[in-house]
Design a protein around this motif. Sequence first.
Motif, PDB file in Angstrom:
ATOM      1  N   GLU A 124       0.831  -1.202   0.000  1.00 19.95           N
ATOM      2  CA  GLU A 124       0.000   0.000   0.000  1.00 19.95           C
ATOM      3  C   GLU A 124       0.869   1.258   0.000  1.00 19.95           C
ATOM      4  OE1 GLU A 124      -2.752  -0.216   3.252  1.00 19.95           O
ATOM      5  OE2 GLU A 124      -3.411  -2.222   2.678  1.00 19.95           O
ATOM      6  N   SER A 125       1.926   1.245   0.806  1.00 12.82           N
ATOM      7  CA  SER A 125       2.821   2.401   0.866  1.00 12.82           C
ATOM      8  C   SER A 125       3.506   2.653  -0.469  1.00 12.82           C
ATOM      9  CB  SER A 125       3.883   2.190   1.954  1.00 12.82           C
ATOM     10  OG  SER A 125       3.299   2.156   3.237  1.00 12.82           O
ATOM     11  N   GLN A 129      -0.946  -1.649  -4.049  1.00 16.68           N
ATOM     12  CA  GLN A 129      -2.172  -2.282  -3.567  1.00 16.68           C
ATOM     13  C   GLN A 129      -3.139  -1.210  -3.088  1.00 16.68           C
ATOM     14  OE1 GLN A 129      -1.975  -6.180  -1.712  1.00 16.68           O
ATOM     15  NE2 GLN A 129      -3.068  -5.401   0.054  1.00 16.68           N
ATOM     16  N   ARG A 130      -4.405  -1.452  -3.349  1.00 18.98           N
ATOM     17  CA  ARG A 130      -5.433  -0.494  -2.947  1.00 18.98           C
ATOM     18  C   ARG A 130      -5.376  -0.285  -1.433  1.00 18.98           C
ATOM     19  NH1 ARG A 130     -11.970  -0.151  -3.588  1.00 18.98           N
ATOM     20  NH2 ARG A 130     -12.073  -1.277  -1.640  1.00 18.98           N
ATOM     21  N   SER A 131      -5.376   0.974  -1.032  1.00 22.00           N
ATOM     22  CA  SER A 131      -5.217   1.290   0.392  1.00 22.00           C
ATOM     23  C   SER A 131      -6.535   1.624   1.076  1.00 22.00           C
ATOM     24  CB  SER A 131      -4.242   2.461   0.559  1.00 22.00           C
ATOM     25  OG  SER A 131      -4.717   3.610  -0.123  1.00 22.00           O
ATOM     26  N   ARG A 133      -8.904  -0.382   2.042  1.00 19.65           N
ATOM     27  CA  ARG A 133      -9.096  -1.354   3.130  1.00 19.65           C
ATOM     28  C   ARG A 133     -10.555  -1.429   3.578  1.00 19.65           C
ATOM     29  NH1 ARG A 133      -5.244  -3.399   6.711  1.00 19.65           N
ATOM     30  NH2 ARG A 133      -3.257  -3.565   5.648  1.00 19.65           N
ATOM     31  N   ASP A 187     -12.928  -4.628  -0.573  1.00 21.13           N
ATOM     32  CA  ASP A 187     -11.800  -5.488  -0.924  1.00 21.13           C
ATOM     33  C   ASP A 187     -12.165  -6.958  -0.781  1.00 21.13           C
ATOM     34  OD1 ASP A 187      -9.779  -3.484  -1.406  1.00 21.13           O
ATOM     35  OD2 ASP A 187      -9.798  -3.103   0.740  1.00 21.13           O
ATOM     36  N   THR A 271      -3.934  -9.285  -1.756  1.00 19.57           N
ATOM     37  CA  THR A 271      -3.205  -8.993  -2.982  1.00 19.57           C
ATOM     38  C   THR A 271      -3.690  -9.870  -4.126  1.00 19.57           C
ATOM     39  OG1 THR A 271      -1.263  -8.419  -1.645  1.00 19.57           O
ATOM     40  CG2 THR A 271      -0.914  -8.739  -4.010  1.00 19.57           C
ATOM     41  N   GLN A 274      -7.022  -8.676  -5.326  1.00 19.33           N
ATOM     42  CA  GLN A 274      -6.891  -7.481  -6.159  1.00 19.33           C
ATOM     43  C   GLN A 274      -6.445  -7.862  -7.564  1.00 19.33           C
ATOM     44  OE1 GLN A 274      -4.821  -3.773  -4.799  1.00 19.33           O
ATOM     45  NE2 GLN A 274      -3.398  -4.208  -6.455  1.00 19.33           N
TER      46      GLN A 274
END
Length: 382
Positions: A124-125, A129-131, A133, A187, A271, A274
Amino acid sequence: MTDFFAIIIGAKEDSRRARLVKELRSRTRNLRESGERLDIVGQSRINSVPVDAHAVAIVLCRRGMGTSEIDAIAAAKKRSVPIIPVVADLRTFTTVAPQGVTEFNGFELSDPADIGELAGLVLESLGLQRSKRKIFISYARMDSSAVAQQLREAFTARWYTVFMDTISIRPGAVFQEELLQELADSDAVVLLNSPNVKHRPYVQQEIAFADQAGVSGIQVVWPKVQRMREGAFFMPLMLNAKNATAQNGVVTALTPTGIKQVLRRVADMRTAMQRHREKEMLSPVRAYAQTKGWKVVPYLGRHIELHDDVTRIRIDMALGVPTSRDLERAFQAASAGIPGGKLLYDPLGITNSQADHLNFLGSHLRLQYLDPKTALQWTVIP
């Protein structure tokens, strides 16, 4: 080629390091499709990381960290690299973490089984990846409200937004429209398959819609209850005496073990879920691109490129309901042409009011919205 860097600061023999490296490599294999890679380096190589690189530092905290580790932390801070301090127990964070990272919120890794959650935070950082959540809990109020509430609190403590129809839809909203939008924007779905869930009016519709929207998850199955065939694409978690407590044969709560099992399975799957959702979204795009002789190159968690021998077109991508950051990214990546940018997302489940809001913002940002399932819209791409 874009390189991403995970800088691991800590003792080489720390067992958490090897587990994290293995998990990150597994989750970023698809970067090869776009000619990118994730480079995982230790504190001794921090100066080899380009200043403008996408990077995040993970500090495996312990008492008495060495000079090279402290210097690496200072170098990361000087470059404004995001830092994730990792400790075994957050209650001892201020005494275990070196002074250079005490200003950051720490991650508690008391059990190696939680390495999936840490890997997700790292991705995410890095923007891979979609953050957002977001978790959707589907359940029957009659016999699983207590378990649903347990999971809501546990997921919230791990930085998720949790949707539960009993408390998440405001009075006066069109219930089913809001519910489907929240489901499409999640998600993962946690389906509580209790004895009464099959009698819940909307459960079959929710599960069928989740399948249509490409949103997967886990199915928590009560003892003596058959797995729902409608939720066959959900990973099952069977309740038993170790992960649930019962009175007179009725499940009343999950044990700490049960709660951890649900949290870890979602963290381990995020992950992959996604990637599956992006693949489903890109499937009709690929089919259309073949008719034009274009090649489609996916960039994990961010955008796609269509190109032939002459033209290269960037199209940003959003899962679920596009956020203001999604629109900003598409706008900033735009070329000088009109419309100014292109954003691909599936409008399935999005309410009319939300669609109107997106159209208003898109018109002012000169964004072109593309529906992956509507080939006619793609004819405007040169």
